[in-house]
Write a protein that holds these residues in place. Structure first.
Motif, PDB file in Angstrom:
ATOM      1  N   ASP A 162      27.113 -24.258  31.773  1.00  0.00           N
ATOM      2  CA  ASP A 162      28.489 -24.742  31.893  1.00  0.00           C
ATOM      3  C   ASP A 162      29.438 -23.641  32.351  1.00  0.00           C
ATOM      4  O   ASP A 162      30.369 -23.880  33.132  1.00  0.00           O
ATOM      5  CB  ASP A 162      28.981 -25.295  30.549  1.00  0.00           C
ATOM      6  CG  ASP A 162      28.234 -26.561  30.149  1.00  0.00           C
ATOM      7  OD1 ASP A 162      27.571 -27.151  31.027  1.00  0.00           O
ATOM      8  OD2 ASP A 162      28.308 -26.948  28.965  1.00  0.00           O
ATOM      9  N   GLU A 163      29.205 -22.423  31.846  1.00  0.00           N
ATOM     10  CA  GLU A 163      30.101 -21.310  32.155  1.00  0.00           C
ATOM     11  C   GLU A 163      29.692 -20.555  33.411  1.00  0.00           C
ATOM     12  O   GLU A 163      30.353 -19.590  33.795  1.00  0.00           O
ATOM     13  CB  GLU A 163      30.132 -20.346  30.970  1.00  0.00           C
ATOM     14  CG  GLU A 163      30.688 -20.975  29.685  1.00  0.00           C
ATOM     15  CD  GLU A 163      30.538 -20.070  28.483  1.00  0.00           C
ATOM     16  OE1 GLU A 163      30.248 -18.865  28.680  1.00  0.00           O
ATOM     17  OE2 GLU A 163      30.697 -20.554  27.344  1.00  0.00           O
ATOM     18  N   GLY A 197       8.027 -29.518  21.066  1.00  0.00           N
ATOM     19  CA  GLY A 197       8.990 -30.251  21.885  1.00  0.00           C
ATOM     20  C   GLY A 197       9.755 -29.386  22.864  1.00  0.00           C
ATOM     21  O   GLY A 197      10.916 -29.678  23.174  1.00  0.00           O
ATOM     22  N   LYS A 198       9.117 -28.353  23.400  1.00  0.00           N
ATOM     23  CA  LYS A 198       9.799 -27.497  24.380  1.00  0.00           C
ATOM     24  C   LYS A 198      10.144 -28.274  25.646  1.00  0.00           C
ATOM     25  O   LYS A 198      11.200 -28.060  26.249  1.00  0.00           O
ATOM     26  CB  LYS A 198       8.917 -26.285  24.718  1.00  0.00           C
ATOM     27  CG  LYS A 198       8.726 -25.312  23.562  1.00  0.00           C
ATOM     28  CD  LYS A 198       7.952 -24.073  23.966  1.00  0.00           C
ATOM     29  CE  LYS A 198       6.500 -24.351  24.226  1.00  0.00           C
ATOM     30  NZ  LYS A 198       5.749 -24.761  23.010  1.00  0.00           N
ATOM     31  N   THR A 199       9.251 -29.201  26.046  1.00  0.00           N
ATOM     32  CA  THR A 199       9.502 -29.975  27.267  1.00  0.00           C
ATOM     33  C   THR A 199      10.787 -30.791  27.157  1.00  0.00           C
ATOM     34  O   THR A 199      11.532 -30.941  28.141  1.00  0.00           O
ATOM     35  CB  THR A 199       8.310 -30.901  27.570  1.00  0.00           C
ATOM     36  OG1 THR A 199       7.123 -30.118  27.713  1.00  0.00           O
ATOM     37  CG2 THR A 199       8.551 -31.683  28.856  1.00  0.00           C
ATOM     38  N   GLN A 200      11.068 -31.315  25.983  1.00  0.00           N
ATOM     39  CA  GLN A 200      12.301 -32.078  25.794  1.00  0.00           C
ATOM     40  C   GLN A 200      13.523 -31.191  25.963  1.00  0.00           C
ATOM     41  O   GLN A 200      14.545 -31.614  26.534  1.00  0.00           O
ATOM     42  CB  GLN A 200      12.312 -32.718  24.404  1.00  0.00           C
ATOM     43  CG  GLN A 200      13.436 -33.720  24.192  1.00  0.00           C
ATOM     44  CD  GLN A 200      13.377 -34.877  25.173  1.00  0.00           C
ATOM     45  OE1 GLN A 200      12.323 -35.441  25.432  1.00  0.00           O
ATOM     46  NE2 GLN A 200      14.520 -35.234  25.745  1.00  0.00           N
ATOM     47  N   VAL A 201      13.431 -29.949  25.509  1.00  0.00           N
ATOM     48  CA  VAL A 201      14.531 -28.995  25.720  1.00  0.00           C
ATOM     49  C   VAL A 201      14.693 -28.724  27.211  1.00  0.00           C
ATOM     50  O   VAL A 201      15.820 -28.679  27.728  1.00  0.00           O
ATOM     51  CB  VAL A 201      14.272 -27.686  24.956  1.00  0.00           C
ATOM     52  CG1 VAL A 201      15.368 -26.659  25.264  1.00  0.00           C
ATOM     53  CG2 VAL A 201      14.201 -27.937  23.454  1.00  0.00           C
ATOM     54  N   TYR A 202      13.574 -28.560  27.923  1.00  0.00           N
ATOM     55  CA  TYR A 202      13.653 -28.344  29.367  1.00  0.00           C
ATOM     56  C   TYR A 202      14.398 -29.496  30.045  1.00  0.00           C
ATOM     57  O   TYR A 202      15.230 -29.279  30.942  1.00  0.00           O
ATOM     58  CB  TYR A 202      12.251 -28.236  29.975  1.00  0.00           C
ATOM     59  CG  TYR A 202      11.361 -27.156  29.425  1.00  0.00           C
ATOM     60  CD1 TYR A 202      11.885 -26.026  28.810  1.00  0.00           C
ATOM     61  CD2 TYR A 202       9.969 -27.260  29.515  1.00  0.00           C
ATOM     62  CE1 TYR A 202      11.055 -25.031  28.307  1.00  0.00           C
ATOM     63  CE2 TYR A 202       9.135 -26.272  29.017  1.00  0.00           C
ATOM     64  CZ  TYR A 202       9.684 -25.165  28.412  1.00  0.00           C
ATOM     65  OH  TYR A 202       8.847 -24.194  27.920  1.00  0.00           O
ATOM     66  N   MET A 203      14.089 -30.713  29.643  1.00  0.00           N
ATOM     67  CA  MET A 203      14.732 -31.878  30.261  1.00  0.00           C
ATOM     68  C   MET A 203      16.235 -31.891  29.998  1.00  0.00           C
ATOM     69  O   MET A 203      17.028 -32.258  30.880  1.00  0.00           O
ATOM     70  CB  MET A 203      14.085 -33.160  29.745  1.00  0.00           C
ATOM     71  CG  MET A 203      12.689 -33.408  30.279  1.00  0.00           C
ATOM     72  SD  MET A 203      12.066 -35.021  29.766  1.00  0.00           S
ATOM     73  CE  MET A 203      10.513 -35.085  30.662  1.00  0.00           C
ATOM     74  N   GLU A 204      16.635 -31.510  28.796  1.00  0.00           N
ATOM     75  CA  GLU A 204      18.062 -31.450  28.485  1.00  0.00           C
ATOM     76  C   GLU A 204      18.757 -30.424  29.374  1.00  0.00           C
ATOM     77  O   GLU A 204      19.877 -30.643  29.853  1.00  0.00           O
ATOM     78  CB  GLU A 204      18.252 -31.084  27.011  1.00  0.00           C
ATOM     79  CG  GLU A 204      17.820 -32.160  26.032  1.00  0.00           C
ATOM     80  CD  GLU A 204      18.674 -33.412  26.149  1.00  0.00           C
ATOM     81  OE1 GLU A 204      19.912 -33.287  26.125  1.00  0.00           O
ATOM     82  OE2 GLU A 204      18.103 -34.516  26.268  1.00  0.00           O
ATOM     83  N   LEU A 239      21.903 -31.075  36.720  1.00  0.00           N
ATOM     84  CA  LEU A 239      22.208 -32.178  37.630  1.00  0.00           C
ATOM     85  C   LEU A 239      23.636 -32.677  37.429  1.00  0.00           C
ATOM     86  O   LEU A 239      24.339 -33.000  38.405  1.00  0.00           O
ATOM     87  CB  LEU A 239      21.207 -33.320  37.426  1.00  0.00           C
ATOM     88  CG  LEU A 239      19.731 -32.997  37.701  1.00  0.00           C
ATOM     89  CD1 LEU A 239      18.869 -34.240  37.516  1.00  0.00           C
ATOM     90  CD2 LEU A 239      19.541 -32.430  39.095  1.00  0.00           C
ATOM     91  N   ASP A 240      24.070 -32.735  36.172  1.00  0.00           N
ATOM     92  CA  ASP A 240      25.439 -33.175  35.898  1.00  0.00           C
ATOM     93  C   ASP A 240      26.461 -32.225  36.513  1.00  0.00           C
ATOM     94  O   ASP A 240      27.579 -32.639  36.860  1.00  0.00           O
ATOM     95  CB  ASP A 240      25.674 -33.265  34.386  1.00  0.00           C
ATOM     96  CG  ASP A 240      24.930 -34.430  33.748  1.00  0.00           C
ATOM     97  OD1 ASP A 240      24.469 -35.317  34.501  1.00  0.00           O
ATOM     98  OD2 ASP A 240      24.790 -34.442  32.511  1.00  0.00           O
ATOM     99  N   THR A 254      20.748 -27.424  40.895  1.00  0.00           N
ATOM    100  CA  THR A 254      19.330 -27.740  41.050  1.00  0.00           C
ATOM    101  C   THR A 254      18.509 -26.961  40.023  1.00  0.00           C
ATOM    102  O   THR A 254      19.027 -26.071  39.347  1.00  0.00           O
ATOM    103  CB  THR A 254      18.845 -27.386  42.466  1.00  0.00           C
ATOM    104  OG1 THR A 254      19.028 -25.971  42.682  1.00  0.00           O
ATOM    105  CG2 THR A 254      19.635 -28.163  43.517  1.00  0.00           C
ATOM    106  N   ALA A 255      17.213 -27.298  39.940  1.00  0.00           N
ATOM    107  CA  ALA A 255      16.366 -26.645  38.943  1.00  0.00           C
ATOM    108  C   ALA A 255      14.922 -26.568  39.427  1.00  0.00           C
ATOM    109  O   ALA A 255      14.458 -27.407  40.203  1.00  0.00           O
ATOM    110  CB  ALA A 255      16.432 -27.394  37.610  1.00  0.00           C
ATOM    111  N   ILE A 256      14.230 -25.537  38.956  1.00  0.00           N
ATOM    112  CA  ILE A 256      12.808 -25.347  39.235  1.00  0.00           C
ATOM    113  C   ILE A 256      12.069 -25.302  37.902  1.00  0.00           C
ATOM    114  O   ILE A 256      12.498 -24.606  36.977  1.00  0.00           O
ATOM    115  CB  ILE A 256      12.557 -24.033  40.007  1.00  0.00           C
ATOM    116  CG1 ILE A 256      13.263 -24.059  41.368  1.00  0.00           C
ATOM    117  CG2 ILE A 256      11.060 -23.780  40.191  1.00  0.00           C
ATOM    118  CD1 ILE A 256      13.204 -22.734  42.118  1.00  0.00           C
ATOM    119  N   VAL A 257      10.968 -26.044  37.815  1.00  0.00           N
ATOM    120  CA  VAL A 257      10.125 -26.032  36.612  1.00  0.00           C
ATOM    121  C   VAL A 257       8.732 -25.585  37.026  1.00  0.00           C
ATOM    122  O   VAL A 257       8.094 -26.216  37.865  1.00  0.00           O
ATOM    123  CB  VAL A 257      10.049 -27.417  35.945  1.00  0.00           C
ATOM    124  CG1 VAL A 257       9.272 -27.330  34.635  1.00  0.00           C
ATOM    125  CG2 VAL A 257      11.436 -27.983  35.701  1.00  0.00           C
TER     126      VAL A 257
END
Length: 676
Positions: A146-147, A162-169, A175-176, A180-183
């Motif tokens: 955000d900053e 649940g690391k993958t769920q953190v990645y998705m967040e 995107l918001d 962009t992002a790379i995984v």
């Protein structure tokens, strides 16, 4: 008049330099792919603009005009700066660096584009809510996004936390914000499951895939989708870090500890270093995730370079698997000569009877044999380097691949006097044969690079196991990395000593990681899993801490050894290889480089340059290889960066050989994962 500084797309090291051309009426900018006349015959070649200038430092009559611009291959200014940095960082050519960012192949005809994973369906279930630990981790990373603050995070989360769920967040936040992002994942085998989840969450159109098992046409078309902004999320193996994205908000590296993130081919880059460079350029975040972080990454947390986030509980609250260490010396003494201990045999039998699946891991890919005593478990190690000695059958000797010292193969164990000395080695094929013999009714599959020549074969093997068509999955470390199956009751590690005794200072770290990661494949449903680890060295601290899932105490023990030996993260190991069709040329180049480096570094540091040695395991056709190993201390130079100084001298020596037109190829590898 505008001039452009161009790097010509040419494999020759003799043209590895910047050339100046007139831009004329073109609107060329940094990163553009330009067509240029090159050489005496003015043959048209491609080049990439590394800079724009108002003045040239050579006579005007010698400067040629660019012929045009290829809009399909233009790169960003950030990519050009990263490529220039890679050239200096890894002592490679401009072309080697640029080619990392370029797609193979040619554009498809209109309407003929290839779409990998076109039949894949989304498989994602939105959780009711994040756990408290997941929320804390996600909020910390999202705050930096955000900053617009470049920051590095290490998520230390137990398997199935649940690391993958953190990645998705994190990606959703990117995107918001219009970013962009790379995984990245360490193995291509993991991309299928990940793509299914991400397609289910973000939709197929938003996602592109980059890894080496795509066809050239698929890779080219995916590259163009990314460059044109049609895909906002890139999922891939290590080459995904070179995706031509703009405005990168996050680069995520799952299982960040894996050796496969370090390239073993020229250019021998470290993926995490490229990711750090790119996120810094865009003001994005680097997110590393692992249940067993690398010692280097964890030390960077202590130094304040990374921000540590922890996930200590599994998301489904199922207890971590129970790990049992089996002493194979006792099995031998009691008359059990098979590869299965009695405990593992019983565990597999019980699991099959209860309808559960089994994973058996034997990691033999790419490692040399070591010699151990089957009575006391002692391993023959170099007294100078503390690294396991490799058995060379041709000479009948033991050799250290760090310092090059050779030792006679003893007739008796120097520790206990036992005569059961064996150069240890068993592969996945032998394990599969044994499974067929002892569990004939079980459906068995093998997953290694001998059985998965194509991507579809790997997908089929994993799909069959996920659908419970397979009872027992035998494999190398491929089966230990991030796979998520809810019916695995037992994981067996056939010979944990294989990774413990590879000729690498990271051997204990890699063994701890492999046991923990493999263990994490068990008990991901509602029932606690069981892991059986077979070893001839049960008293080694690696197994003691792995049994209790005690990463912190393992790290404390390992970091003391690293600091004492000045191994990474307290220094760098640089291996320089010299390959030639003439053995004398290879030896001469290595000897000259050794002398050159010792002289350049001065009397206080020349001891860091070890004597050149022949690579006795090199299998090049009609060619020979010599190598030297250089120990580079960390941040002791006047400018605070010794590695840059060492690499500068190595690059200077490379230019010297190039100018002499020496028939020798030089390769520089920083912190290799094995010395042959």
């Amino acid at each position: 008049m505008k001039y452009v500084n161009v790097v010509v797309e040419n494999k020759s090291k003799h043209t590895d330099m910047i050339f100046t051309y007139r831009a004329c009426d073109s609107c060329a900018k940094t990163g553009d792919c330009v067509l240029i006349p090159f050489g005496r015959g003015n043959k048209t070649k491609r080049g990439f603009v590394f800079g724009i200038t108002d003045a040239a430092d050579c006579p005007e009559e010698k400067i040629k005009d660019i012929q045009g611009i290829d809009p399909n291959l233009c790169l960003s200014e950030e990519i050009i700066k990263t490529a220039a940095w890679m050239k200096q960082r890894y002592a490679i050519t401009y072309s080697d660096a640029i080619n990392c960012f370029l797609p193979p192949g040619k554009p498809a005809a209109e309407g003929k584009q290839k779409e990998p994973y076109k039949d894949i369906e989304g498989n994602y279930t939105q959780p009711d809510a994040l756990t408290g630990e997941q929320r804390i981790a996600a909020d910390a990373i999202k705050s930096a996004i955000d900053e617009g603050r470049q920051e590095n995070f290490l998520i230390h989360g137990v398997t199935a936390s649940g690391k993958t769920q953190v990645y998705m967040e994190v990606i959703s936040e990117c995107l918001d914000r219009g970013r962009t992002a790379i995984v990245l994942v360490p193995e291509i085998s993991l991309t299928g499951q990940l793509i299914e989840r991400f397609v289910g969450r973000f939709g197929k159109e938003a996602i592109a895939v980059m890894h080496s098992r795509l066809t050239q046409r698929e890779r080219y078309d995916e590259w163009q989708r990314i460059r044109r902004g049609k895909a906002k999320i890139v999922i891939g193996a290590r080459m995904g870090v070179f995706a031509p994205l703009a405005n990168i908000g996050a680069i995520i590296m799952d299982e960040e500890h894996e050796a496969s993130y370090k390239s073993d081919m020229t250019p021998k880059y470290d993926t995490v270093e490229i990711a750090l460079k790119r996120t810094a350029a865009w003001g994005g975040v680097l997110v590393l995730g692992s249940a067993t972080p690398s010692v280097t990454s964890y030390e960077r947390c202590r130094e304040g370079i990374y921000h540590l986030l922890t996930l200590k509980e599994r998301y489904n609250k199922t207890p971590l698997p129970h790990i049992e260490i089996v002493d194979m010396r006792e099995e031998l003494r009691s008359g059990n000569m098979t590869i299965f201990s009695r405990r593992l045999f019983d565990a597999v039998s019980d699991a099959l009877r209860e309808g559960e699946q089994v994973i058996l891991m034997q990691n033999r890919r790419g490692y040399s044999n070591f010699v151990s005593c089957r009575e006391c478990g002692a391993v023959m190690k170099c007294p100078e380097c503390g690294i396991s000695l490799v058995y060379h059958k041709s000479s009948g000797s033991l050799e250290c691949h760090y310092c090059g010292r050779k030792y006679r193969l003893p007739e008796k164990c120097p520790e206990c006097g036992g005569r059961y000395l064996k150069h240890f080695g068993i592969g996945t094929e032998q394990v599969t044969e044994a499974v067929s013999k002892y569990f004939p009714d079980a459906v068995t599959a093998r997953l290694d690079f001998d059985t998965v020549k194509k991507r579809c074969e790997m997908d089929r093997i994993l799909s069959d196991f996920a659908k419970k068509k397979t009872d027992i999955l035998v494999g190398t470390q491929l089966v230990a990395k991030g796979l998520d199956f809810d019916n695995v009751g037992v994981v067996g590690i056939i010979a944990a000593d294989v990774t413990l005794n590879i000729p690498d200072f990271r051997s204990a770290e890699r063994t701890f990681q492999l046991i923990t990661q493999a263990a994490g494949r068990a008990g991901r449903g509602t029932k606690q899993g069981l892991v059986v680890v077979q070893t001839y060295e049960p008293d080694n601290y690696t197994f003691r801490f792995a049994k209790d899932n005690d990463y912190d105490d393992f790290f404390k023990e390992e970091i003391k050894l690293r600091k004492f030996m000045n191994y990474p993260p307290f220094g760098d190991i640089i291996m320089v290889s010299f390959t030639s069709a003439d053995e004398r040329d290879a030896v001469s180049a290595a000897a000259r480089c050794e002398a050159y480096m010792k002289n350049a570094l001065g009397s206080e540091n020349k001891r860091n340059v070890l004597s050149h040695k022949p690579d006795t395991l090199f299998k090049g056709r009609d060619s020979f290889r010599e190598y030297i190993v250089i120990k580079c201390p960390k941040n002791l130079g006047n400018d605070g960066n010794e590695r840059n100084r060492y690499m500068f001298y190595l690059e200077s020596f490379q230019r010297k050989l190039t100018d002499e037109k020496a028939n020798v190829n030089i390769t520089v590898d920083v912190n290799p994962y094995s010395i042959f």
